[in-house]
Design an enzyme around this catalytic site. Structure first.
Site, PDB file in Angstrom:
ATOM      1  N   LEU A   1       0.834  -1.214   0.000  1.00  0.00           N
ATOM      2  CA  LEU A   1       0.000   0.000   0.000  1.00  0.00           C
ATOM      3  C   LEU A   1       0.863   1.257   0.000  1.00  0.00           C
ATOM      4  O   LEU A   1       0.481   2.303  -0.515  1.00  0.00           O
ATOM      5  CB  LEU A   1      -0.924  -0.006   1.225  1.00  0.00           C
ATOM      6  CG  LEU A   1      -1.924  -1.154   1.317  1.00  0.00           C
ATOM      7  CD1 LEU A   1      -2.637  -1.126   2.657  1.00  0.00           C
ATOM      8  CD2 LEU A   1      -2.909  -1.090   0.161  1.00  0.00           C
TER       9      LEU A   1
ATOM     10  N   ARG B   1       5.287   2.671   0.844  1.00  0.00           N
ATOM     11  CA  ARG B   1       6.659   2.332   1.242  1.00  0.00           C
ATOM     12  C   ARG B   1       7.423   3.615   1.550  1.00  0.00           C
ATOM     13  O   ARG B   1       7.338   4.577   0.789  1.00  0.00           O
ATOM     14  CB  ARG B   1       7.363   1.546   0.124  1.00  0.00           C
ATOM     15  CG  ARG B   1       8.829   1.232   0.399  1.00  0.00           C
ATOM     16  CD  ARG B   1       9.439   0.348  -0.680  1.00  0.00           C
ATOM     17  NE  ARG B   1       9.005  -1.046  -0.533  1.00  0.00           N
ATOM     18  CZ  ARG B   1       9.623  -1.919   0.258  1.00  0.00           C
ATOM     19  NH1 ARG B   1      10.644  -1.521   1.003  1.00  0.00           N
ATOM     20  NH2 ARG B   1       9.199  -3.163   0.359  1.00  0.00           N
ATOM     21  N   GLY B   2       8.082   3.626   2.713  1.00  0.00           N
ATOM     22  CA  GLY B   2       8.930   4.776   3.048  1.00  0.00           C
ATOM     23  C   GLY B   2      10.359   4.308   3.203  1.00  0.00           C
ATOM     24  O   GLY B   2      10.684   3.162   2.862  1.00  0.00           O
ATOM     25  N   LYS B   3      11.228   5.193   3.751  1.00  0.00           N
ATOM     26  CA  LYS B   3      12.641   4.832   3.891  1.00  0.00           C
ATOM     27  C   LYS B   3      12.810   3.645   4.832  1.00  0.00           C
ATOM     28  O   LYS B   3      13.631   2.760   4.611  1.00  0.00           O
ATOM     29  CB  LYS B   3      13.429   6.044   4.438  1.00  0.00           C
ATOM     30  CG  LYS B   3      13.826   7.058   3.384  1.00  0.00           C
ATOM     31  CD  LYS B   3      14.770   8.123   3.939  1.00  0.00           C
ATOM     32  CE  LYS B   3      14.044   9.120   4.827  1.00  0.00           C
ATOM     33  NZ  LYS B   3      14.878  10.307   5.175  1.00  0.00           N
ATOM     34  N   PHE B   4      12.018   3.636   5.913  1.00  0.00           N
ATOM     35  CA  PHE B   4      12.230   2.608   6.944  1.00  0.00           C
ATOM     36  C   PHE B   4      10.964   1.832   7.255  1.00  0.00           C
ATOM     37  O   PHE B   4      10.862   1.199   8.293  1.00  0.00           O
ATOM     38  CB  PHE B   4      12.768   3.262   8.230  1.00  0.00           C
ATOM     39  CG  PHE B   4      13.967   4.134   8.001  1.00  0.00           C
ATOM     40  CD1 PHE B   4      13.868   5.519   8.121  1.00  0.00           C
ATOM     41  CD2 PHE B   4      15.191   3.585   7.618  1.00  0.00           C
ATOM     42  CE1 PHE B   4      14.972   6.327   7.895  1.00  0.00           C
ATOM     43  CE2 PHE B   4      16.298   4.385   7.380  1.00  0.00           C
ATOM     44  CZ  PHE B   4      16.188   5.768   7.527  1.00  0.00           C
ATOM     45  N   ALA B   5       9.980   1.924   6.347  1.00  0.00           N
ATOM     46  CA  ALA B   5       8.731   1.230   6.630  1.00  0.00           C
ATOM     47  C   ALA B   5       8.069   0.797   5.332  1.00  0.00           C
ATOM     48  O   ALA B   5       8.263   1.421   4.287  1.00  0.00           O
ATOM     49  CB  ALA B   5       7.777   2.156   7.396  1.00  0.00           C
ATOM     50  N   VAL B   6       7.298  -0.290   5.419  1.00  0.00           N
ATOM     51  CA  VAL B   6       6.478  -0.704   4.293  1.00  0.00           C
ATOM     52  C   VAL B   6       5.093  -1.044   4.851  1.00  0.00           C
ATOM     53  O   VAL B   6       4.985  -1.545   5.982  1.00  0.00           O
ATOM     54  CB  VAL B   6       7.104  -1.905   3.535  1.00  0.00           C
ATOM     55  CG1 VAL B   6       7.220  -3.124   4.420  1.00  0.00           C
ATOM     56  CG2 VAL B   6       6.311  -2.218   2.268  1.00  0.00           C
ATOM     57  N   VAL B   7       4.054  -0.725   4.073  1.00  0.00           N
ATOM     58  CA  VAL B   7       2.676  -0.951   4.526  1.00  0.00           C
ATOM     59  C   VAL B   7       2.019  -1.952   3.587  1.00  0.00           C
ATOM     60  O   VAL B   7       2.079  -1.777   2.358  1.00  0.00           O
ATOM     61  CB  VAL B   7       1.876   0.366   4.551  1.00  0.00           C
ATOM     62  CG1 VAL B   7       0.444   0.128   5.026  1.00  0.00           C
ATOM     63  CG2 VAL B   7       2.562   1.390   5.459  1.00  0.00           C
TER      64      VAL B   7
ATOM     65  N   ASP C   1       3.483  16.381   9.174  1.00  0.00           N
ATOM     66  CA  ASP C   1       3.661  15.875   7.810  1.00  0.00           C
ATOM     67  C   ASP C   1       2.310  15.723   7.112  1.00  0.00           C
ATOM     68  O   ASP C   1       2.044  14.735   6.428  1.00  0.00           O
ATOM     69  CB  ASP C   1       4.397  14.525   7.813  1.00  0.00           C
ATOM     70  CG  ASP C   1       5.009  14.210   6.445  1.00  0.00           C
ATOM     71  OD1 ASP C   1       5.360  13.032   6.213  1.00  0.00           O
ATOM     72  OD2 ASP C   1       5.106  15.139   5.599  1.00  0.00           O
TER      73      ASP C   1
HETATM   74  C1  LIG Z   1      -5.931   1.426   0.270  1.00  0.00           C
HETATM   75  C2  LIG Z   1      -4.677   2.250   0.558  1.00  0.00           C
HETATM   76  C3  LIG Z   1      -3.961   2.756  -0.495  1.00  0.00           C
HETATM   77  N1  LIG Z   1      -2.835   3.491  -0.281  1.00  0.00           N
HETATM   78  C4  LIG Z   1      -2.449   3.696   0.993  1.00  0.00           C
HETATM   79  N2  LIG Z   1      -1.345   4.479   1.158  1.00  0.00           N
HETATM   80  C5  LIG Z   1      -0.686   4.786   2.319  1.00  0.00           C
HETATM   81  C6  LIG Z   1      -0.431   6.121   2.579  1.00  0.00           C
HETATM   82  C7  LIG Z   1       0.295   6.484   3.697  1.00  0.00           C
HETATM   83  C8  LIG Z   1       0.793   5.531   4.551  1.00  0.00           C
HETATM   84  C9  LIG Z   1       1.666   5.976   5.684  1.00  0.00           C
HETATM   85  C10 LIG Z   1       1.332   5.449   6.998  1.00  0.00           C
HETATM   86  N3  LIG Z   1       1.204   5.142   8.066  1.00  0.00           N
HETATM   87  C11 LIG Z   1       0.514   4.201   4.327  1.00  0.00           C
HETATM   88  C12 LIG Z   1      -0.245   3.818   3.189  1.00  0.00           C
HETATM   89  N4  LIG Z   1      -3.105   3.223   2.079  1.00  0.00           N
HETATM   90  C13 LIG Z   1      -4.232   2.507   1.880  1.00  0.00           C
HETATM   91  N5  LIG Z   1      -4.948   2.053   2.925  1.00  0.00           N
HETATM   92  C14 LIG Z   1      -4.581   2.136   4.260  1.00  0.00           C
HETATM   93  C15 LIG Z   1      -3.337   2.464   4.872  1.00  0.00           C
HETATM   94  C16 LIG Z   1      -3.588   2.358   6.228  1.00  0.00           C
HETATM   95  C17 LIG Z   1      -2.664   2.561   7.375  1.00  0.00           C
HETATM   96  C18 LIG Z   1      -1.935   3.819   7.511  1.00  0.00           C
HETATM   97  C19 LIG Z   1      -1.217   2.515   7.214  1.00  0.00           C
HETATM   98  N6  LIG Z   1      -4.859   2.008   6.390  1.00  0.00           N
HETATM   99  N7  LIG Z   1      -5.452   1.851   5.209  1.00  0.00           N
END
Ligand SMILES: Cc1cnc(Nc2ccc(CC#N)cc2)nc1Nc1cc(C2CC2)[nH]n1
Length: 320
Positions: free
Chosen positions: A30, A32-38, A149
């Protein structure tokens, strides 16, 4: 980064049983940063969708565990704000801390800011979303926290179509305003950072309000007002508050909207509108829609932050 300004007392239990015993990661990343991935994940027991943020504890050879505990503490503090993303669980391994958070299916409002006209926000959409962002920011400020931020990539939607509600995310740079000693690096993202951050002046709740002004401009027009050909030019535009409201960008947008933005993009932080004042601005109140119960901002607390709390001087060492 000065570590003394971090909040590291958290109530959340950091689980050490394997994350993968309880969740399945699905789909592509979803964010990705320097030290984190979601990554999107599904809780095996309930089938519910969440977003898991995998944060590295060691960065550039430094132990950054307390920075992550600070992010957890801010999410805990804001758990009663409907407009701050919910923290569900936390896991810790030898190398990472994993924040399991509410899944906002609509993604970043950034995508709709840059969308074609037919998919872009209407002014009415922006009014509703900015009101929600202000309520979330007001909640943080009333608890003496600043986000630092705020940008379209950190404002998510519960649903993009139909347009849902916002969720403020990424508290990795957040600080308590009344105990920030020195911030030894430029915070925030160039296009959205306030002039005081660039000129070694104290940051305050007003620093977030500048970013709300830039965010509003971008949501209404799809244009980033201070963006230059490079970072130095962007910084110069910000420090000079070199901003225009060209007819071709603001065609069909009300004068009240421009007046709202102008109340925030003021160089002197003390002259900028506060979040509570913004919520009373005619642009946000003139076409009042019936407020849903969740829109209620929680009653003010005793120890309110009524005026921008300044922090001590920033010593900016990092070059952008
Ligand atoms: C569908 C979706 C699409 N794109 C992102 N981008 C994104 C933007 C900033 C951050 C930075 C952070 N933190 C992390 C992901 N998050 C989504 N859903 C999330 C993301 C989240 C929690 C915040 C992670 N819940 N639902």
């Amino acid at each position: 980064m000065d570590r003394s300004s971090l909040v590291t007392q958290t109530q959340t239990i950091l689980r050490t049983d394997p994350f993968n015993d309880n969740y399945r990661v699905v789909g592509k990343e979803l964010g990705r940063g320097k030290f984190a991935v979601v990554k999107k994940c599904v809780e095996l027991l309930t089938g519910k969708e969440y977003a898991a943020k995998f944060l590295r504890k060691r960065r550039k050879g430094e132990d950054c565990r307390n920075d992550i505990l600070n992010e957890i503490a801010v999410l805990e503090m804001a758990r009663f704000s409907p407009y701050v993303v919910d923290l569900h669980e936390v896991y810790e391994t030898n190398s990472e801390i994993i924040l399991v958070m509410e899944y906002a299916a609509g993604g970043e409002i950034f995508n709709q800011c840059v969308a074609d006209q037919d998919e872009a926000f209407t002014e009415k959409d922006v009014i509703r979303l900015i009101r929600q962002i202000l309520q979330g920011v007001l909640y943080l400020h009333r608890n003496n926290f600043v986000h630092l931020d705020l940008k379209p990539q950190n404002i998510l939607l519960t649903s993009s179509n139909p347009l849902g509600d916002i969720r403020i995310v990424d508290f990795g740079l957040s600080r308590q305003v009344d105990n920030v000693k020195e911030v030894r690096e430029i915070l925030g993202t160039p296009e959205y950072v306030a002039p005081e951050v660039l000129s070694y002046e104290p940051i305050s709740t007003a620093t977030d309000m500048w970013s709300v002004g830039v965010l509003t401009y971008v949501m209404l027009t799809g244009v980033s007002p201070f963006l230059g050909d490079n970072k130095q030019e962007t910084f110069l535009n910000i420090s000079q508050v070199a901003i225009e409201y060209p007819q071709e960008e603001f065609e069909g947008i009300s004068e009240l909207a421009i007046d709202f933005i102008k109340s925030l993009l003021i160089k002197n932080p003390r002259k900028r509108a506060r979040a509570d004042q913004c919520l009373k601005h005619a642009w946000l109140t003139s076409c009042q829609e019936p407020e849903s119960p969740k829109d209620k901002t929680l009653e003010p607390k005793e120890s309110q932050v009524e005026s921008p709390e300044t922090t001590e001087k920033i010593v900016l060492l990092a070059s952008y």
